[in-house]
Design a protein around this motif. Sequence first.
Motif: not given
Lengths: 169, 359
Positions: A10-14, B110-114, B131-135
């Motif tokens: 979720n956090d790093h795939l992007g 939260i700790e720079d994670k969404i 949720i997939y973070d593609f920021s």
Amino acid sequence: MEQLFEGLLNDHLGFVVWAAVAFLILLFLLAKFAWNPIMSAITERERSIEDALLKAEAAKEEMARLTNENEQLLKDARAERDLILREARHLKDQIVNEAKSVANVEGARMIENARLEINSLKAVAMADVKNQVATLSVEIAEKILRKQFADQHAQDELVADLLKEVKIK
Amino acid sequence: MDFRHILNSKKIFLRVILGVLFTLTTCKTFAIQEEKAPVEAKNAEQEAFNPTTAILEHIADSHYWHLWGETSIPLPVILFTDKGTEFFYASEFHHGHEAHQGKYYTYKLIEDKIRVVNAEGAVDKEASSHIYDFSITKNVVALWIAGILLFIIFFSVAAAYKKTVGKAPRGLQSLIEPVIMFVRDEIARPNIGYRYQRYMPILLTIFFFIWINNLMGLIPIFPGGANVTGNILLTFVMAFIVLIVVNFSANKYYWKHIFMPPVPVWLYPIMIPVELIGVISRPFALMIRLYANISAGHIIVLSLISLIFIFKTLWIAPVSIIFVLFMDVLELLVAFLQAFIFTMLTALFIGTAVEEHHH
């Protein structure tokens, strides 16, 4: 373990996707517009430099070969000149010698001829002189005799003398 | 004689600089100590400085690009949720203090994670897992900056090659050409052999990409400072690309060596897994090596800077600065060295994969 990997995708795939896309686009664009032209330019230049060096080397060798050839030619020419000169000198000597011997023989022959001629002419002349002397002597004797015998007395005396001489002997 | 003179002048110059530095820092120390003495006491009570968190924060990826003090650039947040795509700026989070009400969920940093939070402000784990973070995070932007720099540098160099066909290189071109020649003559050709030309683009890209990112990471202010090559995800991407390139260019001898190694058949159950692990472990080592080296460099520099905050005195600053300077110079070397090693090993792996065996 579950905690450790929680939210990993979720956090790093992007970021993984962004990074992969960015890197692949970079690779594609750089390969097409930078690496290929640069590498081919470098290779081309290297080849041309190598070619130029090889050509220079070949030219140097050619130069050396030509110089050698020239020297050889010069040497040959000199040798030939010497040969020709030697031959010419030899020929000259030969001709001179021949001419000399021919002249000698001819001269001797001519001298001999002349001598023979002179001798024959001298003989003729001597004969002539002898004839003339004889004629002259006869004429002189005739004249003397004619003079002596003009006078009778003188003839008698002479006969007497002759006779006397004959008697004494 | 001239040489000695220059050496002397350099020594003098260095002494003057150091002298000025010392006086400045000591003066400042007094001034700041006098001014901040009461404030500091208050701050110390409020929150103690924790170097571990500070350092890990600095080397981690972020949704902000911190510039100075309280100023930072909020970066765009792109979220792929099970209901649709969300797009907003990280400024909405107010550095994690506030939740943002998006189109589909409420998000909190939260700790720079969404994470998705519910109405009470607690984390909704079930929803968060969709949720997939593609920021466009700090590292992504840093990657783009590095990419743009590489474009500019190498396009101009390529243009210079077009302009000076068959002539000696000049300017930037003459700076870059030895490096390209180094990659070709010291890395690609000895390791890959006569087929090196096919792999030059990937090797050059890897080399310069790692190098420029390493160098950018050493710059402490805006366009630099991101810990891109010290991010294991990036090194994972690069190692994965290497894995793919190596295995897709491998010939039958390489596969034969893996699946029919020259050992007795009864050893195959051991040997084949070992060889297969080898296929994975080589790029894995690449990934860890680059990540660890660059992260370590950043951590050491940040630790040295943290000394000032740990001791709460500027007296330690000159020591920190000298050591940081030393480390930065060392890191310049490491930046090149790691780019070289990564490229070198990539070339080596490609070399073993395309090698012709004549048994």
